[in-house]
Design a protein around this motif. Structure first.
Motif, PDB file in Angstrom:
ATOM      1  N   LEU A   1      10.631   1.871 -17.129  1.00 52.52           N
ATOM      2  CA  LEU A   1      10.890   2.610 -15.901  1.00 52.52           C
ATOM      3  C   LEU A   1       9.903   2.178 -14.814  1.00 52.52           C
ATOM      4  O   LEU A   1      10.297   1.887 -13.674  1.00 52.52           O
ATOM      5  N   VAL A   2       8.630   2.096 -15.151  1.00 56.25           N
ATOM      6  CA  VAL A   2       7.608   1.690 -14.183  1.00 56.25           C
ATOM      7  C   VAL A   2       7.799   0.226 -13.793  1.00 56.25           C
ATOM      8  O   VAL A   2       7.614  -0.136 -12.626  1.00 56.25           O
ATOM      9  N   ASP A   3       8.198  -0.617 -14.744  1.00 55.38           N
ATOM     10  CA  ASP A   3       8.499  -2.021 -14.417  1.00 55.38           C
ATOM     11  C   ASP A   3       9.599  -2.102 -13.363  1.00 55.38           C
ATOM     12  O   ASP A   3       9.510  -2.882 -12.405  1.00 55.38           O
ATOM     13  N   ARG A   4      10.657  -1.287 -13.539  1.00 54.86           N
ATOM     14  CA  ARG A   4      11.756  -1.280 -12.556  1.00 54.86           C
ATOM     15  C   ARG A   4      11.256  -0.819 -11.187  1.00 54.86           C
ATOM     16  O   ARG A   4      11.641  -1.374 -10.151  1.00 54.86           O
ATOM     17  N   LEU A   5      10.384   0.189 -11.186  1.00 57.12           N
ATOM     18  CA  LEU A   5       9.841   0.678  -9.920  1.00 57.12           C
ATOM     19  C   LEU A   5       8.980  -0.382  -9.234  1.00 57.12           C
ATOM     20  O   LEU A   5       9.067  -0.560  -8.015  1.00 57.12           O
ATOM     21  N   GLU A   6       8.174  -1.102 -10.012  1.00 63.42           N
ATOM     22  CA  GLU A   6       7.356  -2.179  -9.437  1.00 63.42           C
ATOM     23  C   GLU A   6       8.240  -3.266  -8.853  1.00 63.42           C
ATOM     24  O   GLU A   6       7.954  -3.802  -7.781  1.00 63.42           O
ATOM     25  N   THR A   7       9.319  -3.598  -9.555  1.00 60.40           N
ATOM     26  CA  THR A   7      10.255  -4.608  -9.058  1.00 60.40           C
ATOM     27  C   THR A   7      10.869  -4.141  -7.740  1.00 60.40           C
ATOM     28  O   THR A   7      10.982  -4.914  -6.787  1.00 60.40           O
ATOM     29  N   THR A   8      11.256  -2.878  -7.682  1.00 61.34           N
ATOM     30  CA  THR A   8      11.821  -2.315  -6.455  1.00 61.34           C
ATOM     31  C   THR A   8      10.811  -2.402  -5.318  1.00 61.34           C
ATOM     32  O   THR A   8      11.160  -2.766  -4.186  1.00 61.34           O
ATOM     33  N   LEU A   9       9.551  -2.090  -5.617  1.00 62.27           N
ATOM     34  CA  LEU A   9       8.496  -2.180  -4.605  1.00 62.27           C
ATOM     35  C   LEU A   9       8.346  -3.606  -4.090  1.00 62.27           C
ATOM     36  O   LEU A   9       8.249  -3.837  -2.881  1.00 62.27           O
ATOM     37  N   GLN A  10       8.318  -4.571  -5.002  1.00 66.68           N
ATOM     38  CA  GLN A  10       8.167  -5.970  -4.601  1.00 66.68           C
ATOM     39  C   GLN A  10       9.355  -6.439  -3.777  1.00 66.68           C
ATOM     40  O   GLN A  10       9.198  -7.115  -2.763  1.00 66.68           O
ATOM     41  N   GLU A  11      10.542  -6.070  -4.226  1.00 63.23           N
ATOM     42  CA  GLU A  11      11.747  -6.526  -3.541  1.00 63.23           C
ATOM     43  C   GLU A  11      11.922  -5.864  -2.181  1.00 63.23           C
ATOM     44  O   GLU A  11      12.670  -6.369  -1.347  1.00 63.23           O
ATOM     45  N   SER A  12      11.233  -4.745  -1.948  1.00 59.07           N
ATOM     46  CA  SER A  12      11.343  -4.084  -0.649  1.00 59.07           C
ATOM     47  C   SER A  12      10.779  -4.970   0.457  1.00 59.07           C
ATOM     48  O   SER A  12      11.200  -4.869   1.600  1.00 59.07           O
TER      49      SER A  12
ATOM     50  N   GLU B   1       8.067  -4.728   1.887  1.00 58.41           N
ATOM     51  CA  GLU B   1       7.232  -3.946   2.804  1.00 58.41           C
ATOM     52  C   GLU B   1       5.755  -4.122   2.470  1.00 58.41           C
ATOM     53  O   GLU B   1       5.390  -4.322   1.325  1.00 58.41           O
ATOM     54  N   LYS B   2       4.922  -4.024   3.486  1.00 60.95           N
ATOM     55  CA  LYS B   2       3.473  -4.059   3.277  1.00 60.95           C
ATOM     56  C   LYS B   2       2.941  -2.673   2.957  1.00 60.95           C
ATOM     57  O   LYS B   2       1.903  -2.528   2.336  1.00 60.95           O
ATOM     58  N   GLU B   3       3.661  -1.636   3.424  1.00 62.56           N
ATOM     59  CA  GLU B   3       3.307  -0.247   3.141  1.00 62.56           C
ATOM     60  C   GLU B   3       4.580   0.509   2.780  1.00 62.56           C
ATOM     61  O   GLU B   3       5.636   0.236   3.332  1.00 62.56           O
ATOM     62  N   ILE B   4       4.437   1.446   1.852  1.00 64.00           N
ATOM     63  CA  ILE B   4       5.583   2.267   1.449  1.00 64.00           C
ATOM     64  C   ILE B   4       5.134   3.724   1.435  1.00 64.00           C
ATOM     65  O   ILE B   4       4.058   4.035   0.918  1.00 64.00           O
ATOM     66  N   PRO B   5       5.913   4.622   2.022  1.00 65.41           N
ATOM     67  CA  PRO B   5       5.526   6.038   1.988  1.00 65.41           C
ATOM     68  C   PRO B   5       5.568   6.588   0.565  1.00 65.41           C
ATOM     69  O   PRO B   5       6.456   6.248  -0.220  1.00 65.41           O
TER      70      PRO B   5
ATOM     71  N   ARG C   1      -3.379   8.912   4.690  1.00 60.16           N
ATOM     72  CA  ARG C   1      -4.251   7.975   3.966  1.00 60.16           C
ATOM     73  C   ARG C   1      -3.408   6.861   3.347  1.00 60.16           C
ATOM     74  O   ARG C   1      -2.250   7.059   3.028  1.00 60.16           O
ATOM     75  N   ARG C   2      -4.040   5.717   3.172  1.00 60.79           N
ATOM     76  CA  ARG C   2      -3.375   4.596   2.512  1.00 60.79           C
ATOM     77  C   ARG C   2      -4.207   4.215   1.290  1.00 60.79           C
ATOM     78  O   ARG C   2      -5.424   4.177   1.362  1.00 60.79           O
ATOM     79  N   GLU C   3      -3.518   3.934   0.201  1.00 57.81           N
ATOM     80  CA  GLU C   3      -4.239   3.477  -0.989  1.00 57.81           C
ATOM     81  C   GLU C   3      -3.391   2.432  -1.710  1.00 57.81           C
ATOM     82  O   GLU C   3      -2.173   2.386  -1.554  1.00 57.81           O
ATOM     83  N   ALA C   4      -4.071   1.610  -2.472  1.00 57.38           N
ATOM     84  CA  ALA C   4      -3.385   0.563  -3.224  1.00 57.38           C
ATOM     85  C   ALA C   4      -2.479   1.195  -4.274  1.00 57.38           C
ATOM     86  O   ALA C   4      -2.812   2.245  -4.845  1.00 57.38           O
ATOM     87  N   PHE C   5      -1.352   0.552  -4.523  1.00 47.42           N
ATOM     88  CA  PHE C   5      -0.465   1.013  -5.576  1.00 47.42           C
ATOM     89  C   PHE C   5      -1.226   0.957  -6.892  1.00 47.42           C
ATOM     90  O   PHE C   5      -1.891  -0.034  -7.196  1.00 47.42           O
TER      91      PHE C   5
ATOM     92  N   LEU D   1       0.854  -1.183   0.000  1.00 45.30           N
ATOM     93  CA  LEU D   1       0.000   0.000   0.000  1.00 45.30           C
ATOM     94  C   LEU D   1       0.893   1.236   0.000  1.00 45.30           C
ATOM     95  O   LEU D   1       2.010   1.201   0.515  1.00 45.30           O
ATOM     96  N   VAL D   2       0.396   2.308  -0.574  1.00 47.76           N
ATOM     97  CA  VAL D   2       1.133   3.566  -0.594  1.00 47.76           C
ATOM     98  C   VAL D   2       0.537   4.458   0.488  1.00 47.76           C
ATOM     99  O   VAL D   2      -0.669   4.710   0.500  1.00 47.76           O
ATOM    100  N   THR D   3       1.395   4.912   1.417  1.00 43.74           N
ATOM    101  CA  THR D   3       0.969   5.789   2.497  1.00 43.74           C
ATOM    102  C   THR D   3       1.199   7.228   2.068  1.00 43.74           C
ATOM    103  O   THR D   3       2.329   7.629   1.791  1.00 43.74           O
TER     104      THR D   3
END
Length: 150
Positions: free
Chosen positions: A87-98, A100-104, A57-61, A50-52
């Motif tokens: 670029l967005v694919d790389r960002l999604e990969t970074t998000l998955q590899e983090s 985390e359940k929530e990311i600011p 507020r929290r919302e789905a990526f 989720l993106v904080t």
């Protein structure tokens, strides 16, 4: 798959192949009602955090929201749609590899700016000006000076 032309619910797959990076499958389909052809892209559904937001507020990526923001920054710049998608694919990969359940949202914004800086410096400055909400021209000039130093 629903036909974008007539709305009929069934279509048949005419051709199927992986995209260049192998992350999605490109399918050519033909509507069984009107006979028109259209293309769909299929990707694995991934669990993303989720993106904080700054206000708590929290919302789905939302990939499309991210693509839209980056496209606005790259408007009238020599940046292809494929480059933005990668670029967005790389960002999604970074998000998955983090892991985390929530990311600011601030962290996500910093990652976007880092990627844009590599792709197009004007797009980077455009995105930064909106993302960082520069209060005055001095803040904007400081960002440009930092960019020139790099």
């Amino acid at each position: 798959m629903k036909c974008p032309f007539c709305g009929f619910a069934d279509s048949k797959v005419v051709d199927s192949r992986p995209d260049k990076g192998g992350a999605t499958i490109r399918r050519r389909r033909e509507c069984e009602s009107c006979g028109k052809r259209f293309t769909t892209h299929e990707r694995v559904e991934e669990i993303l955090p989720l993106v904080t937001k700054r206000d708590g507020r929290r919302e789905a990526f939302d990939r499309m929201k991210l693509v839209s923001g980056i496209q606005k920054a790259c408007e009238k710049r020599p940046v292809s749609v494929e480059t933005i998608e990668r670029l967005v694919d790389r960002l999604e990969t970074t998000l998955q590899e983090s892991g985390e359940k929530e990311i600011p949202s601030t962290q996500l914004g910093e990652w976007v700016m880092s990627e844009l800086h590599k792709v197009d410096q004007v797009a980077y400055v455009r995105f930064a000006s909106v993302y960082r909400s520069f209060k005055d021209i001095n803040e904007f000039m400081n960002e440009l000076q930092d960019l020139l130093k790099k």
